[in-house]
Design a protein around this motif. Structure first.
Motif, mmCIF file in Angstrom:
data_model
loop_
_atom_site.group_PDB
_atom_site.id
_atom_site.type_symbol
_atom_site.label_atom_id
_atom_site.label_comp_id
_atom_site.label_asym_id
_atom_site.label_seq_id
_atom_site.Cartn_x
_atom_site.Cartn_y
_atom_site.Cartn_z
ATOM 1 N N VAL A 194 41.697 48.888 35.129
ATOM 2 C CA VAL A 194 42.208 48.183 36.314
ATOM 3 C C VAL A 194 41.580 46.797 36.404
ATOM 4 O O VAL A 194 42.259 45.813 36.746
ATOM 5 C CB VAL A 194 41.932 49.000 37.591
ATOM 6 N N SER A 195 40.307 46.692 36.071
ATOM 7 C CA SER A 195 39.641 45.390 36.113
ATOM 8 C C SER A 195 40.278 44.406 35.126
ATOM 9 O O SER A 195 40.536 43.238 35.467
ATOM 10 C CB SER A 195 38.150 45.568 35.786
ATOM 11 N N ARG A 196 40.550 44.877 33.902
ATOM 12 C CA ARG A 196 41.201 44.009 32.907
ATOM 13 C C ARG A 196 42.606 43.633 33.362
ATOM 14 O O ARG A 196 43.048 42.492 33.192
ATOM 15 C CB ARG A 196 41.259 44.721 31.553
ATOM 16 N N LEU A 197 43.317 44.608 33.947
ATOM 17 C CA LEU A 197 44.678 44.359 34.420
ATOM 18 C C LEU A 197 44.679 43.307 35.522
ATOM 19 O O LEU A 197 45.538 42.417 35.547
ATOM 20 C CB LEU A 197 45.295 45.671 34.916
ATOM 21 N N ARG A 198 43.722 43.397 36.429
ATOM 22 C CA ARG A 198 43.610 42.401 37.508
ATOM 23 C C ARG A 198 43.497 40.989 36.921
ATOM 24 O O ARG A 198 44.152 40.057 37.385
ATOM 25 C CB ARG A 198 42.373 42.694 38.354
ATOM 26 N N ARG A 199 42.631 40.836 35.929
ATOM 27 C CA ARG A 199 42.424 39.512 35.340
ATOM 28 C C ARG A 199 43.709 38.990 34.704
ATOM 29 O O ARG A 199 44.051 37.804 34.840
ATOM 30 C CB ARG A 199 41.307 39.573 34.291
ATOM 31 N N LYS A 200 44.428 39.870 34.018
ATOM 32 C CA LYS A 200 45.646 39.436 33.342
ATOM 33 C C LYS A 200 46.778 39.124 34.319
ATOM 34 O O LYS A 200 47.651 38.305 34.024
ATOM 35 C CB LYS A 200 46.081 40.500 32.332
#
Length: 217
Positions: A194-200
């Motif tokens: 979820v953290s990586r998805l937020r950044r993208k």
């Protein structure tokens, strides 16, 4: 989506599972009917791809048992025989769809996706929320017209959040539906993804963390 592939021919099972994983699906395997019933009882599958001719517990019995259960899984039966009589018999056992071997892999994927849509409240083929657009069939996600370079798991999490239509999706549900049984339930896998998805997804932020509940768009 989460899929159970039940096929006693191990090489074929692994080939199908690998192909479905490349399509962004979470896939578990069972090489016999007894194992299939055990896994279906424990895990919440969207679709079960079921070979009819299984050793031990026959595929017909597996189909009857799963069709009588209270799970949401849709059943796609595979068989070496594609006669009308066999198709009628398979559907009569409770299967939702029927595919004869040999089959085109693209058709298998299309049928699984169609069944998965029926395993939950009806959703449009393309999910849109504000400037965010997700096309599950094409495996494409865009924001304000710009394509997002998402990994298969990031795409799966985004698709589940979009399908919730603003509702909260727990970390447990994300883990169950986007990962297979090899995932460690005590890891930080969901949080990291979820953290990586937020950044993208970029700014302004689109994913909200709901304390002690999960995530929502």
């Amino acid at each position: 989506m989460r899929v159970l592939v039940v096929e006693d021919h191990e090489e074929l099972a692994e080939t199908v599972a690998s192909g479905l994983r490349r399509e962004g699906m979470a896939v578990d395997l069972a090489l016999d009917g007894a194992t299939a019933l055990e896994r279906a009882e424990v895990n919440g599958y969207d679709v079960v791809v079921l070979d009819r001719d299984l050793p031990g517990v026959h595929g017909d019995q597996v189909c009857r048992t799963l069709a009588r259960g209270d799970g949401r899984a849709r059943l796609l039966m595979l068989t070496a025989s594609g006669t009308v009589a066999d198709r009628v018999a398979g559907l009569g056992l409770g299967a939702d769809d029927y595919l004869a071997k040999p089959f085109a892999f693209a058709e298998l994927v299309a049928r699984i996706r169609a069944l998965a849509r029926r395993a939950q409240p009806a959703l449009p083929p393309v999910l849109v929320r504000g400037e965010l657009r997700v096309d599950p069939a094409r495996r494409e996600a865009t924001r304000a017209g710009s394509r997002l370079p998402l990994s298969p798991k990031e795409f799966a999490v985004l698709e589940l959040l979009m399908a919730a239509r603003g509702g909260v999706v727990s970390a447990e549900e994300l883990l169950e539906r986007a990962w297979d049984e090899a995932a460690d339930p005590f890891s930080q896998t969901v949080k990291v993804t979820v953290s990586r998805l937020r950044r993208k997804l970029g700014e302004p932020p689109l994913i909200e963390t709901v304390e002690r509940a999960g995530y929502r768009l």
